[in-house]
Write a protein that holds these residues in place. Structure first.
Motif, PDB file in Angstrom:
ATOM      1  N   ALA A 116       0.953  -1.006   0.049  1.00  0.00           N
ATOM      2  CA  ALA A 116       0.114   0.038   0.066  1.00  0.00           C
ATOM      3  C   ALA A 116       0.915   1.294   0.038  1.00  0.00           C
ATOM      4  N   TYR A 117       0.366   2.081  -0.646  1.00  0.00           N
ATOM      5  CA  TYR A 117       1.040   3.548  -0.698  1.00  0.00           C
ATOM      6  C   TYR A 117       1.329   3.965   0.885  1.00  0.00           C
ATOM      7  N   ASP A 118       2.516   4.471   1.006  1.00  0.00           N
ATOM      8  CA  ASP A 118       3.018   4.395   2.625  1.00  0.00           C
ATOM      9  C   ASP A 118       2.358   5.583   3.417  1.00  0.00           C
ATOM     10  N   VAL A 147      -5.590   8.422  -7.722  1.00  0.00           N
ATOM     11  CA  VAL A 147      -4.525   9.491  -8.298  1.00  0.00           C
ATOM     12  C   VAL A 147      -4.091   9.091  -9.635  1.00  0.00           C
ATOM     13  N   TYR A 148      -4.172   7.848 -10.091  1.00  0.00           N
ATOM     14  CA  TYR A 148      -3.657   7.554 -11.449  1.00  0.00           C
ATOM     15  C   TYR A 148      -4.939   7.085 -12.534  1.00  0.00           C
ATOM     16  N   GLU A 149      -6.196   7.865 -12.258  1.00  0.00           N
ATOM     17  CA  GLU A 149      -7.268   7.783 -12.899  1.00  0.00           C
ATOM     18  C   GLU A 149      -6.879   7.940 -14.417  1.00  0.00           C
ATOM     19  N   GLY A 157      -1.029  16.741  -9.736  1.00  0.00           N
ATOM     20  CA  GLY A 157       0.487  16.596  -9.859  1.00  0.00           C
ATOM     21  C   GLY A 157       0.762  15.437 -10.790  1.00  0.00           C
ATOM     22  N   LYS A 158       0.111  14.342 -10.259  1.00  0.00           N
ATOM     23  CA  LYS A 158       0.382  12.972 -11.133  1.00  0.00           C
ATOM     24  C   LYS A 158      -0.228  13.173 -12.595  1.00  0.00           C
ATOM     25  N   THR A 159      -1.436  14.049 -12.753  1.00  0.00           N
ATOM     26  CA  THR A 159      -1.981  13.882 -13.990  1.00  0.00           C
ATOM     27  C   THR A 159      -1.324  15.005 -15.027  1.00  0.00           C
ATOM     28  N   TYR A 202       2.509   4.926 -13.351  1.00  0.00           N
ATOM     29  CA  TYR A 202       3.574   4.881 -14.305  1.00  0.00           C
ATOM     30  C   TYR A 202       4.727   4.067 -13.784  1.00  0.00           C
ATOM     31  N   PHE A 203       4.342   2.898 -12.914  1.00  0.00           N
ATOM     32  CA  PHE A 203       5.362   2.150 -12.422  1.00  0.00           C
ATOM     33  C   PHE A 203       5.383   0.825 -12.831  1.00  0.00           C
ATOM     34  N   CYS A 204       6.331   0.050 -13.142  1.00  0.00           N
ATOM     35  CA  CYS A 204       6.522  -1.014 -13.606  1.00  0.00           C
ATOM     36  C   CYS A 204       7.216  -2.026 -12.557  1.00  0.00           C
ATOM     37  N   ILE A 234      11.425  -5.291  -7.301  1.00  0.00           N
ATOM     38  CA  ILE A 234      11.339  -3.879  -7.274  1.00  0.00           C
ATOM     39  C   ILE A 234      10.613  -2.933  -8.054  1.00  0.00           C
ATOM     40  N   ARG A 235      10.578  -1.725  -7.809  1.00  0.00           N
ATOM     41  CA  ARG A 235       9.587  -0.829  -8.668  1.00  0.00           C
ATOM     42  C   ARG A 235      10.219   0.157  -9.373  1.00  0.00           C
ATOM     43  N   LEU A 236      10.018   0.348 -10.716  1.00  0.00           N
ATOM     44  CA  LEU A 236      10.846   1.302 -11.531  1.00  0.00           C
ATOM     45  C   LEU A 236       9.676   2.359 -11.953  1.00  0.00           C
TER      46      LEU A 236
HETATM   47  N1  GLN Z   1       3.837   8.855  -5.329  1.00  0.00           N
HETATM   48  C1  GLN Z   1       5.159   8.968  -5.637  1.00  0.00           C
HETATM   49  C2  GLN Z   1       5.522   7.619  -5.593  1.00  0.00           C
HETATM   50  O1  GLN Z   1       5.007   6.537  -5.045  1.00  0.00           O
HETATM   51  C3  GLN Z   1       6.030   9.529  -4.395  1.00  0.00           C
HETATM   52  C4  GLN Z   1       5.423  10.228  -3.521  1.00  0.00           C
HETATM   53  C5  GLN Z   1       6.348  10.748  -2.474  1.00  0.00           C
HETATM   54  O2  GLN Z   1       7.537  11.095  -2.557  1.00  0.00           O
HETATM   55  N2  GLN Z   1       5.842  10.901  -1.277  1.00  0.00           N
HETATM   56  O3  GLN Z   1       6.802   7.277  -5.721  1.00  0.00           O
END
Ligand code: GLN
Ligand code: PMP
Length: 380
Positions: free
Chosen positions: A119-121, A199-201, A230-232, A314-316, A359-361
């Motif tokens: 999960a997002y931190d 956020v990535y809709e 910001g993401k969009t 935008y992560f793989c 790992i996530r890039l």
């Molecule tokens: N959302 C971005 C990520 O997942 C970074 C957000 C942050 O730096 N707090 O990498």
């Protein structure tokens, strides 16, 4: 003086740790998620225009009306809702503040909050600051699908909220219509709220449709959804976002919002209102980022890093078990220092350590950067 930490288990976020390491070693930073190409010149010009025109004082607490109206129109058109911009849209300082405020508004001491891990931190610390307890539901590599029967077993009379995130950071997976339908059935006749982090809709690929919580009218009545400009629009440093929620929930959200931040950057709100009038600014994004995803995967062709599926964001993610048996933190650090490409170890997104070797890039980078990174990664 004796101070007791309210977040004793929390250290520096993995994004700061890896970006700092990347800068120290002059690596290509594919760790923290941010684009290395500019935001639109037109959008910059609009912000400057509104600053010059004197739109520089406090905005109304929920956000400037014209931006709220255009956000409501956009959501109504995309997801078939009938949002009322006066009562159901609030502009926030990025999605981070929307998430903080949503959790703080509703989670009390003793409440349980179900989080889908990885999960997002930011979710867990905010739940804990409010005296809540996180109940993790563990998604498993490589497909990260939800088994709603197992999810049901985590629900207790103390469950106050379930936090979902689609398209999903860090895995790049997406929830499907059947998942949202299952969530609707699961929460029917309960007092459980849903926080839907979207956020990535606009970052969803291969012709798939984003399954916003707004598409599910019954579920929507118990939901708050969070978004990030910001993401969009490639300007994560502006920290602009918004929260959508039905009137009865938004009324409470705003009580906290007004003391959390009160109001958000005025000229940028006016600029964004003008900018999103043209729907192509966001409707062009799936093709734009899909092309980057495919370019990056091509640049990695021949590498021993094995890509997991990436349906959105935008992560793989990559399985590195053909290269090393190190844990992902050690591997990500070594990749940064010895091979010059920084990554995020995915175990950082779990409350209990994992050993998945993933790992996530981040591929929100110029083709030049992706090509250079690909060449370095193919050598590992
Ligand atoms: N959302 C971005 C990520 O997942 C970074 C957000 C942050 O730096 N707090 O990498
Ligand atoms: N949720 C998720 C899943 C994220 O990846 C991020 C990072 N952008 C956020 C929320 C926070 O968004 P913002 O930068 O707008 O605060």
């Amino acid at each position: 003086m004796h101070i007791t930490s309210k977040l004793p288990a929390v250290g520096t976020t993995i994004f700061t740790v890896m970006s700092t390491l990347s800068n120290k070693h002059g690596a290509i930073n594919l760790s923290q998620g941010f684009p290395n190409f500019p935001t639109s010149q037109r959008l910059n010009d609009l912000v400057y225009h509104y600053m010059q025109q004197g739109f520089n004082q406090y905005a109304p607490m929920p956000g400037v009306p014209v931006l709220r109206e255009r956000i409501a129109n956009k959501a109504n058109q995309l997801y078939g809702t009938k949002l009322n911009s006066d009562e159901e849209v609030t502009i926030t300082a990025g999605a981070t503040q929307a998430i903080f405020t949503a959790i703080t508004t509703f989670v009390k001491h003793g409440d349980e909050v179900i989080i889908l891990e990885p999960a997002y931190d930011s979710y867990q610390p905010v739940v804990e600051l409010n005296g809540g307890t996180v109940v993790p539901y563990r998604l498993k590599a490589p497909d990260y699908e939800v088994d709603w029967g197992l999810m049901k077993k985590l629900i207790t009379p103390s469950t106050r909220m379930i936090i979902i995130n689609t398209p999903h950071n860090p895995t790049g997976s997406t929830l499907k219509a059947k998942d949202l339908q299952a969530l609707q059935d699961l929460t029917d006749d309960t007092d459980i709220l849903i926080l839907s982090d979207e956020v990535y809709e606009h970052l969803i690929y291969d012709g798939n449709q984003h399954q916003s919580i707004l598409r599910f009218p019954k579920l929507w009545q118990r939901s708050l959804a969070t978004y990030s400009f910001g993401k969009t629009f490639h300007n994560t440093g502006w920290k602009m976002g918004y929260c959508l929620a039905p009137k009865h929930l938004m009324k409470e959200f705003r009580k906290v919002h007004q003391f959390n931040v009160f109001s958000i950057n005025t000229p940028i709100q006016y600029a964004l209102a003008d900018y999103i009038e043209d729907a192509s600014t966001y409707l062009s994004l799936p093709a734009f980022f899909q092309q980057k995803r495919d370019f990056f995967l091509q640049a990695l062709d021949g590498s021993r890093l094995r890509p997991l599926s990436c349906e959105g964001t935008y992560f793989c993610n990559f399985d590195y078990s053909d290269i090393s048996s190190e844990d992902d933190m050690a591997f990500a650090k070594r990749m940064t220092i010895e091979y010059g490409v920084a990554a995020i170890p995915v175990s950082a997104f779990y409350s209990n350590p994992t050993n998945d070797k993933v790992i996530r890039l981040c591929f929100a980078k110029t083709e030049e950067t992706l090509e250079k990174a690909g060449a370095l990664l193919r050598k590992i």
